[in-house]
Design a protein around this motif. Sequence first.
Motif: not given
Length: 308
Positions: A189-214
Motif C-alpha cells: 500500500a505504501g509503494m502504491a502511493s509513490i509516484p511512478a514518475d520517480l521510478y521512470e526517471a530512475a530507469l531512464l538514468d539506468g538504475a537497476g532494481r537494487a538501486a531503485t529500491f535503496f
Amino acid sequence: MQHGKYRFIVGFLALPLGLYALFVVWPFIQSIYYSFTDWTGLSPEFKMVGLDNYRRMLDDEIFWKSLQHSLMFAVVLPLVTISLALFFAFMINVGGRRRKGGPVISGVRGSSFYKIVYFFPQVLSIAIVALLFAFAYNPDSGAINSLLRGIGLDSVQPLWLGDPGLALWCVMAVLVWSTVGFFVVLFSAGMASIPADLYEAALLDGAGRAATFFRITLPLLWDTVQSGWVYMGILALGAESFAVVQIMTTGPGGPDYSTTVMVLYVYQKAFRDGQAAYATTIGVALLVVTLAFAALVMRLGRRERLEY
C-alpha cells in the motif's frame, strides 16, 4: 471559530482518555504496586516485601534465559520479517520487467495471486498455525521429516522442537511465516502511493532494481518501515510469541527452558505456580524491555522526512 475550541476538544477526548487510563494505565500501576508485595494471586491477603522480588529476579537463572530469548525474538524476528516483506512487496509492485504495451512500472507476473498467497496466513488464528506446525515438526510422523525421508535423506531426521539447539529457531520460523504477509500488504500500500514518475526517471538514468529500491523505495517508505519494525517487535515480545511457545513446545518452554520467553514465564509464575507478585515483577521488566526497544528503534530510525 476559536471560541470554545478547548472545551470541544476536551469533550471528545475525555471519554476515550478515561477508558484508556482505566483499562491500560491503571493495570500497569497495579502491577508495579503488586511487584513490591508477596501476593499469591489466590488470596486477597498480602504484605509488602520491598525489593525482595526484584532481588529474586536478578538471581533467577530462568529469568535471564527468558530475557535472552525475548531479546532474540525482538531483534531477529523484525529483521527477517521486515526484510522479506520489503523484498516481496517490491517485486509485487515494482520489480517486474516491462512488458510490451504495458506500463513502465509493474510487478512480476501473477502479482495479484502472490498477494493472496502471502496474506493467507493472516486469515488463520495463531493458535491454529501453531498446532499445524507442531504436527509438521513431529520427528516421527511430521510432514518435514517425512519429506526428508521421501527424498532419500533418512539420515537427516532432526528432533526439531525436541532439540534445545533448534527449538527456538523453529518457533521463530513459524512466527515469520505467519506475520510476513501482513507487512507485504502494508508495504504494498505504501509503494502504491509513490509516484511512478520517480521510478521512470530512475530507469531512464539506468538504475537497476537494487538501486531503485535503496534510492527511491526504501527512503520514501521509511516511516512505514519504522512503524512496522516497532509493531513487529511488540508482537515478538508479547502475545504472538507466547501463543506459539505455549502451544508448540514441550513443557511448555522446553526442552530445558530453551524456548522460554518472558511473557510465558510471567504466565507460568502467575497461573501455574501461584506467585502473582513475582510474575508482576517479571512483567514490569518486560514493560521496560518493550519501551526500551520501541524508543531505541525510533531513535536509531530517525531521519529527515521526505515528501513527494
